[in-house]
Design a protein around this motif. Structure first.
Motif: not given
Length: 305
Positions: A171-187
């Motif tokens: 789940t990306v907390d943004q209306f488009f794929c944004e690097i800071p939001q994807i980093l939140k999903l990483s280990c």
């Protein structure tokens, strides 16, 4: 990209919970998108078709309009489609493509704004050497360097981000794929290499910012020495739109990526993302044309045939 088998799609942030509000967001963003297409399209066509505007300043402005069209076309159409079809999904490859193209256009945008600051500096501070220092070949080389640097930056960030293992869902907390939001999903700790790249990019951005500031310090000193009020007005008309675009770009982008974590929230992140990814491409044509009589005349001539 190693984690493609475990995560096949991402879920983007929905604009609203009800269908009526989602439909309202769709029409709102459709209006903004069409305004950006019309404004930037008119500028590109007017500059390309008017030989009087075949100068370095308008050459860079044409490139900037192309970048604005690209950056807003990466985020808004997908967001509008999701709102219209009441879905949040984006494929893994689609998300990676969106990250790559968005970083590419945003990075190129800022490098090009830096080149435009140099163009303004030469035009006002060293007008007698303008044709020598900024010939057609030099302009093409500067534009190519901006596009090439943006491509390299996007390639590094995208490859590094999507090589990280994702352990926190999709789940990306943004209306488009944004690097800071994807980093939140990483280990945990796995994202530090990308953070390092972001720091390097921030340092390069700061270097460009310092160059722009120093250029405008010299520009304003030169403008204040112009004896005629008409000459000062013409110089300010040339510089203020570019300065306004740089300020809008930096203020929204800096707040989006450097705001304190304590005030971060999904709704605030959404508003800030709209401000730095959607608003500048839509308003830049207005900013550049409102004080530029030559450009307004060319656009009017194009519209009236």
């Amino acid at each position: 990209m190693s984690n493609g088998s475990s995560v096949t799609q991402f879920l983007l942030l929905a604009f609203a919970d009800t269908w009526e509000l989602q439909l309202l967001h769709f029409w709102l963003f459709l209006g903004i998108y069409l305004a950006a297409l019309l404004g930037n399209g008119l500028i590109i066509t007017a500059i390309a078709c008017n030989h009087r505007l075949h100068t370095p300043m308008y050459f860079f402005l044409l490139n900037l309009s192309l970048i604005d069209l690209g950056s807003i076309s990466i985020t808004l159409p997908k967001a509008m489609a999701n709102s219209l079809w009441d879905t949040r999904a984006i494929s893994y490859s689609g998300c990676a493509t969106q990250v790559f193209l968005f970083v590419f256009f945003i990075s190129t945008d800022f490098y090009l704004l830096t080149a435009m600051a140099y163009d303004r500096y030469i035009a006002i501070c060293k007008p007698l050497h303008y044709g020598t220092l900024l010939g057609s070949r030099a302009c093409v080389h500067m534009a190519a360097a901006a596009w090439g640097s943006g491509f390299l930056c996007a390639l590094l960030h995208t490859a590094n981000t999507f090589s990280l293992p994702l352990c926190q869902g999709n789940t990306v907390d943004q209306f488009f794929c944004e690097i800071p939001q994807i980093l939140k999903l990483s280990c945990s700790d796995a994202y530090l290499s990308e953070v390092g790249l972001l720091v390097v990019s921030a340092c390069l951005t700061f270097g460009c910012f310092v160059f722009i500031v120093l250029s405008y310090v010299q520009i304003f000193r030169a403008v204040l020495r112009i004896p005629s009020e008409q000459g000062q007005h013409k110089a300010f008309s040339m510089c203020l739109p570019h300065l306004a675009v740089v300020s809008l770009f930096l203020s929204t982008g800096t707040f989006a990526y450097l705001k304190p974590h304590s005030i971060s929230s999904p709704s605030l992140d959404l508003v800030v993302a709209v401000l730095y990814s959607v608003v500048p491409p839509a308003v830049n044509p207005l900013i550049y044309s409102i004080r530029n009589q030559d450009l307004k005349d060319a656009v009017w001539k194009l519209m009236t045939g």
